[in-house]
Motif scaffolding. Structure first.
Motif, PDB file in Angstrom:
ATOM      1  N   PRO A  42      55.906  86.026  49.670  1.00 46.89           N
ATOM      2  CA  PRO A  42      57.270  86.059  50.213  1.00 46.89           C
ATOM      3  C   PRO A  42      57.263  86.563  51.655  1.00 46.89           C
ATOM      4  CG  PRO A  42      57.221  87.008  48.009  1.00 46.89           C
ATOM      5  CD  PRO A  42      55.790  86.796  48.421  1.00 46.89           C
ATOM      6  N   SER A  43      58.003  85.872  52.506  1.00 51.48           N
ATOM      7  CA  SER A  43      58.041  86.269  53.909  1.00 51.48           C
ATOM      8  C   SER A  43      59.382  85.893  54.510  1.00 51.48           C
ATOM      9  CB  SER A  43      56.899  85.601  54.690  1.00 51.48           C
ATOM     10  OG  SER A  43      57.060  84.198  54.680  1.00 51.48           O
ATOM     11  N   GLY A  44      59.590  86.310  55.738  1.00 55.29           N
ATOM     12  CA  GLY A  44      60.843  86.004  56.408  1.00 55.29           C
ATOM     13  C   GLY A  44      61.960  86.925  55.945  1.00 55.29           C
ATOM     14  N   VAL A  45      63.166  86.604  56.335  1.00 53.21           N
ATOM     15  CA  VAL A  45      64.332  87.414  55.987  1.00 53.21           C
ATOM     16  C   VAL A  45      64.796  87.025  54.592  1.00 53.21           C
ATOM     17  CG1 VAL A  45      66.660  88.087  56.650  1.00 53.21           C
ATOM     18  CG2 VAL A  45      64.977  87.528  58.399  1.00 53.21           C
ATOM     19  N   CYS A  46      64.833  88.014  53.707  1.00 54.12           N
ATOM     20  CA  CYS A  46      65.200  87.762  52.310  1.00 54.12           C
ATOM     21  C   CYS A  46      66.325  88.697  51.882  1.00 54.12           C
ATOM     22  CB  CYS A  46      64.005  87.975  51.384  1.00 54.12           C
ATOM     23  SG  CYS A  46      62.589  86.927  51.727  1.00 54.12           S
ATOM     24  N   CYS A  47      66.992  88.335  50.810  1.00 48.19           N
ATOM     25  CA  CYS A  47      67.981  89.213  50.189  1.00 48.19           C
ATOM     26  C   CYS A  47      67.268  90.493  49.766  1.00 48.19           C
ATOM     27  CB  CYS A  47      68.610  88.525  48.990  1.00 48.19           C
ATOM     28  SG  CYS A  47      69.685  89.596  47.974  1.00 48.19           S
ATOM     29  N   SER A  48      67.866  91.630  50.076  1.00 50.79           N
ATOM     30  CA  SER A  48      67.232  92.909  49.762  1.00 50.79           C
ATOM     31  C   SER A  48      67.203  93.195  48.269  1.00 50.79           C
ATOM     32  CB  SER A  48      67.957  94.053  50.482  1.00 50.79           C
ATOM     33  OG  SER A  48      69.317  94.114  50.078  1.00 50.79           O
ATOM     34  N   ALA A  82      54.693  90.153  44.332  1.00 59.10           N
ATOM     35  CA  ALA A  82      53.492  90.002  45.155  1.00 59.10           C
ATOM     36  C   ALA A  82      53.377  88.590  45.708  1.00 59.10           C
ATOM     37  CB  ALA A  82      52.249  90.342  44.344  1.00 59.10           C
ATOM     38  N   THR A  83      53.714  87.600  44.873  1.00 60.65           N
ATOM     39  CA  THR A  83      53.597  86.205  45.280  1.00 60.65           C
ATOM     40  C   THR A  83      54.753  85.402  44.720  1.00 60.65           C
ATOM     41  OG1 THR A  83      52.349  85.480  43.328  1.00 60.65           O
ATOM     42  CG2 THR A  83      51.072  86.377  45.168  1.00 60.65           C
ATOM     43  N   LEU A  84      54.926  84.221  45.260  1.00 58.66           N
ATOM     44  CA  LEU A  84      55.808  83.233  44.662  1.00 58.66           C
ATOM     45  C   LEU A  84      54.969  82.377  43.715  1.00 58.66           C
ATOM     46  CD1 LEU A  84      57.791  82.171  47.855  1.00 58.66           C
ATOM     47  CD2 LEU A  84      58.499  83.794  46.080  1.00 58.66           C
ATOM     48  N   TYR A  85      55.586  81.936  42.647  1.00 52.12           N
ATOM     49  CA  TYR A  85      54.860  81.214  41.609  1.00 52.12           C
ATOM     50  C   TYR A  85      54.501  79.814  42.093  1.00 52.12           C
ATOM     51  CZ  TYR A  85      53.692  79.778  36.825  1.00 52.12           C
ATOM     52  OH  TYR A  85      53.050  79.349  35.693  1.00 52.12           O
ATOM     53  N   ASN A  86      53.213  79.583  42.286  1.00 52.52           N
ATOM     54  CA  ASN A  86      52.713  78.251  42.602  1.00 52.52           C
ATOM     55  C   ASN A  86      51.430  78.022  41.804  1.00 52.52           C
ATOM     56  OD1 ASN A  86      50.714  79.702  43.934  1.00 52.52           O
ATOM     57  ND2 ASN A  86      51.197  78.915  45.973  1.00 52.52           N
ATOM     58  N   GLU A  87      50.711  76.961  42.101  1.00 51.87           N
ATOM     59  CA  GLU A  87      49.527  76.637  41.306  1.00 51.87           C
ATOM     60  C   GLU A  87      48.462  77.738  41.376  1.00 51.87           C
ATOM     61  OE1 GLU A  87      48.908  74.197  39.142  1.00 51.87           O
ATOM     62  OE2 GLU A  87      51.001  73.642  39.411  1.00 51.87           O
ATOM     63  N   THR A  88      48.328  78.376  42.522  1.00 54.99           N
ATOM     64  CA  THR A  88      47.295  79.396  42.679  1.00 54.99           C
ATOM     65  C   THR A  88      47.646  80.674  41.933  1.00 54.99           C
ATOM     66  OG1 THR A  88      46.802  78.483  44.866  1.00 54.99           O
ATOM     67  CG2 THR A  88      45.908  80.659  44.362  1.00 54.99           C
ATOM     68  N   SER A  89      48.883  81.151  42.081  1.00 52.40           N
ATOM     69  CA  SER A  89      49.273  82.357  41.358  1.00 52.40           C
ATOM     70  C   SER A  89      49.317  82.089  39.857  1.00 52.40           C
ATOM     71  CB  SER A  89      50.642  82.861  41.843  1.00 52.40           C
ATOM     72  OG  SER A  89      51.643  81.879  41.671  1.00 52.40           O
ATOM     73  N   ARG A 110      47.210  95.677  42.973  1.00 51.26           N
ATOM     74  CA  ARG A 110      47.184  96.077  44.379  1.00 51.26           C
ATOM     75  C   ARG A 110      48.111  95.192  45.214  1.00 51.26           C
ATOM     76  NH1 ARG A 110      41.565  96.496  43.497  1.00 51.26           N
ATOM     77  NH2 ARG A 110      41.196  94.503  44.568  1.00 51.26           N
ATOM     78  N   MET A 111      48.143  93.917  44.883  1.00 55.02           N
ATOM     79  CA  MET A 111      49.008  92.997  45.611  1.00 55.02           C
ATOM     80  C   MET A 111      50.481  93.311  45.356  1.00 55.02           C
ATOM     81  SD  MET A 111      46.810  89.498  44.980  1.00 55.02           S
ATOM     82  CE  MET A 111      47.976  88.455  45.851  1.00 55.02           C
ATOM     83  N   ILE A 112      50.793  93.709  44.129  1.00 45.72           N
ATOM     84  CA  ILE A 112      52.170  94.101  43.814  1.00 45.72           C
ATOM     85  C   ILE A 112      52.537  95.375  44.563  1.00 45.72           C
ATOM     86  CG2 ILE A 112      53.756  94.851  41.994  1.00 45.72           C
ATOM     87  CD1 ILE A 112      52.075  93.189  40.016  1.00 45.72           C
ATOM     88  N   THR A 113      51.634  96.356  44.522  1.00 43.49           N
ATOM     89  CA  THR A 113      51.897  97.645  45.165  1.00 43.49           C
ATOM     90  C   THR A 113      52.150  97.476  46.658  1.00 43.49           C
ATOM     91  OG1 THR A 113      50.495  98.751  43.524  1.00 43.49           O
ATOM     92  CG2 THR A 113      50.994  99.970  45.513  1.00 43.49           C
ATOM     93  N   ALA A 114      51.449  96.536  47.273  1.00 40.99           N
ATOM     94  CA  ALA A 114      51.624  96.305  48.709  1.00 40.99           C
ATOM     95  C   ALA A 114      53.030  95.834  49.049  1.00 40.99           C
ATOM     96  CB  ALA A 114      50.601  95.280  49.194  1.00 40.99           C
ATOM     97  N   ARG A 115      53.742  95.257  48.088  1.00 37.93           N
ATOM     98  CA  ARG A 115      55.094  94.748  48.314  1.00 37.93           C
ATOM     99  C   ARG A 115      56.166  95.764  47.949  1.00 37.93           C
ATOM    100  NH1 ARG A 115      56.095  90.607  51.362  1.00 37.93           N
ATOM    101  NH2 ARG A 115      57.913  90.126  50.095  1.00 37.93           N
ATOM    102  N   LEU A 247      58.993  78.356  52.719  1.00 37.95           N
ATOM    103  CA  LEU A 247      57.648  78.549  53.241  1.00 37.95           C
ATOM    104  C   LEU A 247      57.040  77.218  53.691  1.00 37.95           C
ATOM    105  CD1 LEU A 247      55.974  81.167  50.865  1.00 37.95           C
ATOM    106  CD2 LEU A 247      56.704  81.491  53.229  1.00 37.95           C
ATOM    107  N   ARG A 248      57.279  76.158  52.919  1.00 38.09           N
ATOM    108  CA  ARG A 248      56.755  74.836  53.290  1.00 38.09           C
ATOM    109  C   ARG A 248      57.358  74.365  54.617  1.00 38.09           C
ATOM    110  NH1 ARG A 248      58.006  73.626  47.673  1.00 38.09           N
ATOM    111  NH2 ARG A 248      56.126  73.874  46.383  1.00 38.09           N
ATOM    112  N   GLU A 249      58.672  74.600  54.785  1.00 27.88           N
ATOM    113  CA  GLU A 249      59.332  74.189  56.013  1.00 27.88           C
ATOM    114  C   GLU A 249      58.766  74.946  57.213  1.00 27.88           C
ATOM    115  OE1 GLU A 249      63.480  74.762  55.435  1.00 27.88           O
ATOM    116  OE2 GLU A 249      63.664  73.206  53.907  1.00 27.88           O
TER     117      GLU A 249
END
Length: 255
Positions: A42-48, A82-89, A110-115, A247-249
């Motif tokens: 997740p990146s950019g400006v998001c709903c808090s 930590a991530t958005l659900y895609n094929e890799t996650s 660790r990836m969750i904690t970082a967020r 993210l794709r855009e």
């Protein structure tokens, strides 16, 4: 200390490899750069509150709230994915949950904690529960493994049995929001022996994947019933298609 001493031996006997593609990596519990780059973070400006993307050109430092959350305020105090659900996650989640590769849990945690935002004061870390028959069949609760690692890294208290899934429910795949809520009604309750612990507490609710939110909502209802002061959700992968589209855009514009 002892693990540090024997680590070179372990690496020699079992060379560290990427859990997804198998290429050599620097150390156990890591991913190669190619697979890491395929994760959607997740990146950019998001709903808090819900992490729904709000588009570019907004103040990233402001605590903005999206229209759906203003119309129907969520019962939680925020979502950290930590991530958005895609094929890799999805591949990582399936490897942990069904492939029984429990060694992935620390990396994913660790990836969750970082967020996570800063957890001021004491928090209780509570995993989304599995029904006892599911645990017997699988051998573990993947959310509990994540919760244990998160509690350790944030120095917060783990309450692994804070919630109980007293009713076995079938897969919720293919059901709409109302049907999911109806299926989960009364399925998740606070553990009777933990009611005093949960009362007045700030709770970090941990799950591997958050889809429609029906399961986490059922957990929040149970935690609120036990008197929890607030509940924040932490998950490894969040199903949020509009965020993936955003993210794709951005990638297309950047390319």
């Amino acid at each position: 200390m002892r693990l540090n001493v024997i680590a070179p031996v372990i690496d020699f006997v079992f060379p560290p490899r990427c859990p997804l593609c198998g290429v050599p990596v620097a150390e156990h519990g890591g991913m190669c750069l190619d697979c890491w780059g395929k994760l959607a973070v997740p990146s950019g400006v998001c709903c808090s509150l819900c992490q729904r993307p709000l588009g570019e050109g907004r103040d990233a430092a402001a605590k903005l709230i999206c229209a759906p959350c203003m119309t129907d305020p969520p019962r939680h105090a925020g979502i950290a994915a930590a991530t958005l659900y895609n094929e890799t996650s999805r591949a990582l989640v399936l490897a942990l949950k069904h492939g029984r590769r429990v060694g992935l849990a620390p990396m994913m945690a660790r990836m969750i904690t970082a967020r996570l935002p800063v957890l001021d004061g004491p928090w209780l870390v509570v995993p989304v529960p599995l029904h006892r028959w599911r645990i017997l069949k699988r051998g573990f609760n993947q959310s509990a493994l994540l919760a244990k690692a998160i509690a350790r890294s944030t120095d917060q208290r783990l309450v692994v049995d804070g919630l109980v899934r007293r009713k076995a429910t079938p897969s919720l795949g293919g059901l709409n929001r109302k049907a999911r809520a109806r299926m989960l009604s009364g399925a998740i309750v606070p553990h009777p022996a933990r009611s005093g612990t949960l009362r007045g507490a700030n709770v970090l609710l941990v799950d591997d994947v958050m889809t429609s939110g029906a399961t986490t909502n059922a957990c929040i209802v149970a935690l609120r019933k036990a008197g929890a002061a607030s509940v924040r959700i932490a998950c490894f992968a969040r199903v949020l298609d509009e965020a993936l589209d955003s993210l794709r855009e951005q990638a297309a514009i950047g390319g």
